[in-house]
Design a protein around this motif. Structure first.
Motif, short mmCIF file in Angstrom:
data_model
loop_
_atom_site.label_atom_id
_atom_site.label_comp_id
_atom_site.label_asym_id
_atom_site.label_seq_id
_atom_site.Cartn_x
_atom_site.Cartn_y
_atom_site.Cartn_z
N MET A 1 80.86 48.18 84.21
CA MET A 1 80.54 46.76 84.16
C MET A 1 81.71 45.96 83.63
O MET A 1 82.50 46.48 82.83
CB MET A 1 79.30 46.53 83.29
CG MET A 1 78.00 46.96 83.98
SD MET A 1 76.56 46.86 82.91
CE MET A 1 76.62 48.48 82.15
N LYS A 2 81.81 44.72 84.05
CA LYS A 2 82.95 43.90 83.63
C LYS A 2 82.52 42.44 83.52
O LYS A 2 81.98 41.86 84.47
CB LYS A 2 84.10 44.02 84.62
CG LYS A 2 85.30 43.14 84.29
CD LYS A 2 86.40 43.33 85.32
CE LYS A 2 87.62 42.47 85.02
NZ LYS A 2 87.34 41.02 85.25
N ILE A 3 82.77 41.84 82.36
CA ILE A 3 82.52 40.41 82.17
C ILE A 3 83.65 39.63 82.83
O ILE A 3 84.82 39.87 82.57
CB ILE A 3 82.41 40.07 80.68
CG1 ILE A 3 81.18 40.75 80.07
CG2 ILE A 3 82.34 38.56 80.47
CD1 ILE A 3 81.04 40.55 78.58
N GLU A 4 83.28 38.68 83.69
CA GLU A 4 84.26 37.86 84.39
C GLU A 4 84.52 36.53 83.68
O GLU A 4 85.65 36.03 83.68
CB GLU A 4 83.77 37.59 85.82
CG GLU A 4 83.58 38.84 86.66
CD GLU A 4 84.89 39.44 87.12
OE1 GLU A 4 85.92 38.74 87.05
OE2 GLU A 4 84.89 40.61 87.57
N SER A 5 83.48 35.95 83.10
CA SER A 5 83.66 34.67 82.41
C SER A 5 82.56 34.47 81.38
O SER A 5 81.49 35.10 81.46
CB SER A 5 83.66 33.50 83.40
OG SER A 5 82.38 33.32 83.98
N ILE A 6 82.83 33.60 80.42
CA ILE A 6 81.88 33.29 79.36
C ILE A 6 81.92 31.79 79.10
O ILE A 6 83.00 31.20 78.98
CB ILE A 6 82.22 34.02 78.04
CG1 ILE A 6 82.26 35.53 78.23
CG2 ILE A 6 81.21 33.66 76.95
CD1 ILE A 6 82.79 36.27 77.01
N LYS A 85 78.62 47.45 88.33
CA LYS A 85 78.98 48.46 89.33
C LYS A 85 77.81 49.39 89.62
O LYS A 85 77.07 49.79 88.72
CB LYS A 85 80.19 49.26 88.85
CG LYS A 85 79.99 49.96 87.50
CD LYS A 85 81.29 50.60 87.04
CE LYS A 85 81.10 51.26 85.67
NZ LYS A 85 82.37 51.82 85.17
N ASP A 86 77.65 49.68 90.90
CA ASP A 86 76.64 50.63 91.38
C ASP A 86 75.21 50.20 91.04
O ASP A 86 74.31 51.03 90.98
CB ASP A 86 76.89 52.03 90.80
CG ASP A 86 78.26 52.56 91.16
OD1 ASP A 86 78.72 52.24 92.26
OD2 ASP A 86 78.85 53.28 90.34
N LYS A 295 80.88 59.21 75.95
CA LYS A 295 80.04 58.15 76.50
C LYS A 295 80.61 56.81 76.05
O LYS A 295 80.14 56.22 75.08
CB LYS A 295 78.58 58.31 76.04
CG LYS A 295 77.90 59.56 76.55
CD LYS A 295 76.46 59.63 76.08
CE LYS A 295 75.75 60.87 76.61
NZ LYS A 295 74.35 60.96 76.14
N PRO A 296 81.63 56.33 76.73
CA PRO A 296 82.34 55.13 76.26
C PRO A 296 81.46 53.88 76.31
O PRO A 296 80.52 53.78 77.11
CB PRO A 296 83.51 55.02 77.23
CG PRO A 296 83.05 55.72 78.46
CD PRO A 296 82.18 56.84 77.99
N GLY A 328 87.72 52.02 83.40
CA GLY A 328 86.53 51.37 83.91
C GLY A 328 85.71 50.58 82.92
O GLY A 328 84.74 49.92 83.31
N GLU A 329 86.07 50.60 81.64
CA GLU A 329 85.33 49.84 80.64
C GLU A 329 86.08 48.54 80.35
O GLU A 329 87.08 48.23 80.97
CB GLU A 329 85.13 50.67 79.38
CG GLU A 329 84.66 52.10 79.62
CD GLU A 329 83.42 52.22 80.49
OE1 GLU A 329 82.59 51.29 80.48
OE2 GLU A 329 83.29 53.23 81.20
#
Length: 395
Positions: A1-6, A85-86, A295-296, A328-329
Motif C-alpha cells: 500500500m502507498k499513500i499518495e496524498s494527505i 495493491k492486490d 512482517k514489515p 514495497g512499503e
C-alpha cells in the motif's frame, strides 16, 4: 500500500495543509515545533479512532478543544489518497475522507466517505458513505463487469455516531477497499529508538516486532533466532558491512529469566554484553531489526534517527530506509541532520514551516534554486545547513 496524498484541516497546527505526490521514502524537515511529530500523530489519531472511537482518540490528546486548531471553528477533517495493491482491480487511487464535528460537547463523525474510480475512465463513485452514524457501503465492488446501476448497497446504522464505519465493515470480506485502508492505519508504526532503552536487560518474553523505543530489542532478536534465522543472519551481515569488526550477535537467557544481548568484535574471543557496546552499533542494529522485520509495516514513521548515531552512519541508514521503501512499503522520516539529508534526493523532501501559529508544508522540489544546485552535484544536507531552505519557507 502507498499513500499518495494527505489533506489536513483544523488539526492542531495544521489549519489547512496538503501533501501531494508523496514518495515511498518521504523525509520531513523543519525547525523544532514546526509540526513534524504532529504530522505523525495524524496516523496515531486515526489508529486510535479505528481501534476505539473518535472520542477516545481525542481524550488521549486532551480532548476535542485541545486538538482543533487555535481560534478555528468548524470541523476537523482528513483526506488520504492511497493505492491498495492486490485489493481491487487495476489498483486505483482510493480516497478516504473523514470530517469530525462536536455536538453537545461530544465528538461525532459528521461525514465519512471512501471512494475510487471504477475502471480507467469511469466516474468516481462513493463505495462507503456515512453521516452521523448512518449510511451505506457497496458490497459487490470487486466485480469489475458490474454496471454502476447494478451495484449492491448495504445500509447500516452504527451503535454510536462517534464510531468509524470502516471499523465495523472491515471485518467482512465483501468490503475489500475498506479492509485495505483499515489495515494501512491499524498496522502503521512510529519508531523513536532510544539507545538507553535498547541496552536494558529484558525479562524473557515473546516479541515479534520492535517496540517504539526499542526496549525489547533482545527479545526480538531471540524471536528471530528461533523463528527466522535467515533474516537474523542477513541483519548481522548488513551490520558487519555498516560497522566493520562486528562478527556475531547473540542472545542468552540467564538464571534470572532475563535475556542478555551480546555482540562480538572479531578482535576478541568472547562477545561483550550490550551495555559495553557503542551507542552507534546498538542503534544501527535496532534499525536493521526494524527494517528487516519478516512482517514489515506498510507505513513506518521514524523520528529523528540521527540521535545517538555516528554522523558517518547516517547516509548508510538513509540507504536502508530507501531499500525498505523500494521493497514495497512506505516510510516517513523526520530529521534535522545535514549528514542524513546528504543521502536524500530533492523529490523526497518536504519542509514544514510554522508562521503565526500555523504550519504550512512545502516540497523542496518547488524551489528552482535548490533543484538547480542538486542538479549541479550539491547535496541536500549542505543546502539545509547553509540556509537555502529558509528561502523555500518564505515562498
Amino acid at each position: 500500500m502507498k499513500i499518495e496524498s494527505i489533506k489536513i484541516k483544523n488539526f492542531k497546527a495544521f489549519k489547512n495543509v496538503e501533501m501531494r505526490d508523496i514518495p515511498r521514502f518521504c523525509v520531513i524537515v523543519g525547525a523544532n515545533g514546526s509540526g513534524k511529530t504532529t504530522l505523525f500523530n495524524v496516523f496515531g489519531f486515526l489508529k486510535d479512532a479505528l481501534a476505539h472511537d473518535v472520542n477516545t482518540a481525542f481524550n488521549k490528546r486532551g480532548g476535542f478543544n485541545e486538538v482543533i486548531s487555535r481560534d478555528c471553528t468548524g470541523n476537523i477533517e482528513f483526506e488520504i489518497k492511497f493505492r491498495a495493491k492486490d485489493t481491487v482491480r487495476n489498483n486505483p487511487i482510493i480516497t478516504y475522507s473523514l470530517s469530525i464535528s462536536q455536538k453537545n460537547g461530544k465528538a461525532v463523525v459528521k461525514r465519512e466517505v471512501l471512494k475510487y474510480r471504477r475502471g480507467s475512465y469511469g466516474a468516481t463513485w462513493h463505495f462507503l458513505e456515512f453521516s452521523n452514524g448512518k449510511g451505506s457501503a457497496v458490497t459487490n465492488e470487486l466485480d469489475g463487469d458490474t454496471d454502476i446501476n447494478e451495484l449492491s448497497r448495504e445500509y447500516q446504522t452504527l451503535k454510536s455516531p462517534d464510531i468509524l464505519a470502516i471499523k465495523g465493515l472491515a471485518q467482512f470480506e465483501k468490503f475489500p477497499a475498506v479492509i485495505a485502508f483499515s489495515e494501512l492505519i491499524d498496522n502503521w508504526h512510529v519508531s523513536d529508538i532510544h539507545v538507553n532503552e535498547a541496552r536494558n536487560i529484558q525479562q524473557a518474553d515473546y516479541a515479534e516486532h520492535l517496540s517504539t523505543l526499542g526496549e525489547n530489542l533482545s527479545n526480538v532478536i531471540d524471536y528471530l533466532h528461533n523463528n527466522h534465522k535467515s533474516t537474523l543472519d542477513k541483519i548481522i551481515k548488513i551490520l558487519r558491512q555498516r560497522i566493520p569488526g562486528i562478527s556475531k550477535v547473540e542472545v542468552k537467557t540467564i538464571e534470572t529469566g532475563q535475556v542478555l544481548l551480546k555482540i562480538q568484535d572479531e578482535s576478541f574471543d568472547k562477545p561483550f554484553a550490550v551495555r559495553y557496546i557503542s551507542d552507534g552499533t546498538i542503534k544501527m542494529l535496532a534499525y536493521l531489526v526494524l527494517l528487516y522485520d519478516p512482517k514489515p509495516y506498510p507505513l513506518l514513521c521514524v523520528e529523528e534517527p540521527e540521535n545517538q548515531l555516528y554522523p558517518h552512519l547516517l547516509e548508510e541508514l538513509a540507504e536502508e530506509f530507501r531499500a525498505y521503501a523500494n521493497r514495497g512499503e512506505q516510510v516517513f522520516v523526520s530529521t534535522h541532520s545535514p549528514d542524513f539529508l546528504n543521502a536524500i534526493e530533492v523529490d523526497e523532501v518536504f519542509l514544514l514551516v510554522k508562521n503565526k501559529g500555523y504550519t504550512t508544508i512545502k516540497r523542496a522540489a518547488q524551489n528552482e534554486q535548490i533543484k538547480a544546485y542538486m542538479d549541479d552535484g550539491d547535496k541536500m544536507g549542505y543546502l539545509w545547513k547553509q540556509g537555502f531552505f529558509d528561502q523555500l519557507g518564505k515562498q
